[in-house]
Design a protein around this motif. Structure first.
Motif, PDB file in Angstrom:
ATOM      1  N   GLU A 162      13.210  -5.853  -3.678  1.00 56.22           N
ATOM      2  CA  GLU A 162      12.964  -7.121  -2.977  1.00 56.22           C
ATOM      3  C   GLU A 162      11.769  -7.032  -2.038  1.00 56.22           C
ATOM      4  OE1 GLU A 162      15.207  -9.912   0.399  1.00 56.22           O
ATOM      5  OE2 GLU A 162      16.342  -8.350  -0.693  1.00 56.22           O
ATOM      6  N   PHE A 163      11.620  -5.895  -1.340  1.00 56.27           N
ATOM      7  CA  PHE A 163      10.617  -5.794  -0.277  1.00 56.27           C
ATOM      8  C   PHE A 163       9.269  -5.222  -0.727  1.00 56.27           C
ATOM      9  CE2 PHE A 163      14.551  -5.564   2.375  1.00 56.27           C
ATOM     10  CZ  PHE A 163      14.332  -6.728   3.113  1.00 56.27           C
ATOM     11  N   TRP A 164       9.238  -4.462  -1.836  1.00 57.51           N
ATOM     12  CA  TRP A 164       7.985  -3.819  -2.244  1.00 57.51           C
ATOM     13  C   TRP A 164       7.069  -4.823  -2.900  1.00 57.51           C
ATOM     14  CZ3 TRP A 164       7.720   1.739  -4.698  1.00 57.51           C
ATOM     15  CH2 TRP A 164       6.359   2.157  -4.717  1.00 57.51           C
ATOM     16  N   ARG A 165       5.952  -5.079  -2.234  1.00 59.32           N
ATOM     17  CA  ARG A 165       4.920  -5.990  -2.747  1.00 59.32           C
ATOM     18  C   ARG A 165       3.670  -5.186  -3.050  1.00 59.32           C
ATOM     19  NH1 ARG A 165       8.945  -8.810  -2.538  1.00 59.32           N
ATOM     20  NH2 ARG A 165       9.415 -10.339  -0.925  1.00 59.32           N
ATOM     21  N   GLU A 181       0.843  -1.206   0.000  1.00 57.37           N
ATOM     22  CA  GLU A 181       0.000   0.000   0.000  1.00 57.37           C
ATOM     23  C   GLU A 181       0.874   1.251   0.000  1.00 57.37           C
ATOM     24  OE1 GLU A 181      -2.372  -0.647   3.474  1.00 57.37           O
ATOM     25  OE2 GLU A 181      -3.850  -1.846   2.391  1.00 57.37           O
ATOM     26  N   ALA A 182       1.850   1.258  -0.918  1.00 58.14           N
ATOM     27  CA  ALA A 182       2.864   2.312  -0.927  1.00 58.14           C
ATOM     28  C   ALA A 182       2.770   3.166  -2.184  1.00 58.14           C
ATOM     29  CB  ALA A 182       4.252   1.688  -0.831  1.00 58.14           C
ATOM     30  N   VAL A 183       3.301   4.365  -2.051  1.00 59.10           N
ATOM     31  CA  VAL A 183       3.498   5.278  -3.163  1.00 59.10           C
ATOM     32  C   VAL A 183       4.950   5.747  -3.126  1.00 59.10           C
ATOM     33  CG1 VAL A 183       3.055   7.676  -3.859  1.00 59.10           C
ATOM     34  CG2 VAL A 183       1.152   6.103  -3.594  1.00 59.10           C
ATOM     35  N   HIS A 184       5.545   5.843  -4.306  1.00 55.40           N
ATOM     36  CA  HIS A 184       6.896   6.393  -4.433  1.00 55.40           C
ATOM     37  C   HIS A 184       6.782   7.898  -4.582  1.00 55.40           C
ATOM     38  CE1 HIS A 184      10.515   7.200  -7.261  1.00 55.40           C
ATOM     39  NE2 HIS A 184      10.885   7.370  -6.008  1.00 55.40           N
ATOM     40  N   LEU A 185       7.321   8.613  -3.618  1.00 56.51           N
ATOM     41  CA  LEU A 185       7.297  10.074  -3.606  1.00 56.51           C
ATOM     42  C   LEU A 185       8.699  10.554  -3.960  1.00 56.51           C
ATOM     43  CD1 LEU A 185       5.318  12.367  -2.988  1.00 56.51           C
ATOM     44  CD2 LEU A 185       6.031  12.225  -0.590  1.00 56.51           C
TER      45      LEU A 185
END
Length: 202
Positions: A198-201, A13-17
Motif C-alpha cells: 500500500e505504501f511503496w510508491r 526511492e527505496a530498495v528491498h534489502l
C-alpha cells in the motif's frame, strides 16, 4: 491494520534489502531457522513486485577460521563445520524460491552480520539515490539487527517488514520488535507485507 497513531509515510526511492535467505538457514540446513518457510511466501510476494529493486545478501563463511579477524576466529573454530572447507557449496546459495529472481534482482556477499560489512552496498545505494531500505529476511535478532543499526547510522530510513522476518528465537524476535517500536521512532518503521504494498510508491 495500522492504527491512526502510527501512520507510515509513503515509501519512495527505496530498495528491498533481503537478508541471508540461504539454504544454510533453511530447514535441513546447518543453521536452520525453524520458521523461515513460514515467512518465505511474504518475501516472495515482495520480491515479485520489486524484482529490479531487490538486493539479496548472502552471509559467506570463511574457508578457514584464520581467514577472519579477532573473535570471528574463535567463532568459526566452534562452528568449523560452517567453514567453506567443510560446508557444501550449495548451503550458501539463496533458497530456490528466491534465487530464481536473480537477475534482475542482485546479490551482495558479506563476511559479517551487517549487510553493510561489504562496503559495496552503501556505495551502490548512494549511487542509486536510495533514501529508504525495506528490510526482510533472517535472522531478526542477528544479521537483520546489525543491518538495521548500520542503515540507521548511515542515515537511511529503515522500513522493516515484520511478517517477512524470521529467527530461531521467538523471544529474540519479539524483543527486537518491541525495541524498534519504542526506541527508534522516526528512523525505523514497521509494516506488514500488505501495508508495504500500500505504501511503496516507486
Amino acid at each position: 491494520m495500522r492504527d491512526s497513531t502510527s501512520e507510515v509515510a509513503d515509501i519512495r526511492e527505496a530498495v528491498h534489502l533481503c537478508i541471508d535467505m540461504q539454504n544454510i538457514f533453511a530447514p535441513g540446513g546447518l543453521w536452520a531457522t525453524p520458521w523461515m518457510e513460514r515467512v518465505l511466501p511474504a518475501i516472495v510476494s515482495i520480491v515479485s513486485r520489486h524484482q529490479a529493486r531487490t538486493i539479496f545478501t548472502r552471509f559467506i563463511t570463511p574457508q578457514d577460521p584464520e581467514d577472519r579477524p579477532g573473535q570471528w576466529q574463535s567463532y568459526f573454530h566452534r562452528w568449523s563445520q560452517a567453514t567453506r572447507k567443510h560446508l557444501p557449496r550449495s548451503a550458501l546459495e539463496l533458497v530456490p524460491a528466491l534465487g530464481k529472481f536473480v537477475p534482475p534482482a542482485t546479490v551482495i556477499d558479506k563476511p559479517a552480520y551487517s549487510a553493510f560489512s561489504n562496503p559495496v552496498l552503501a556505495g551502490r545505494l548512494i549511487d542509486r539515490n536510495v533514501g529508504t531500505v525495506v528490510i526482510s529476511g533472517a535472522e531478526t535478532d542477528v544479521c537483520v539487527l546489525s543491518t538495521v543499526l548500520s542503515a540507521v547510522d548511515l542515515g537511511f530510513r529503515v522500513v522493516i517488514v515484520e511478517d517477512a522476518l524470521c529467527s530461531s528465537s521467538d523471544v529474540g524476535h519479539d524483543a527486537l520488535m518491541t525495541m524498534y517500536r519504542t526506541r527508534f521512532h522516526g528512523q525505523v518503521d514497521l509494516v506488514t507485507t500488505e501495508e508495504l504494498a500500500e505504501f511503496w510508491r516507486e
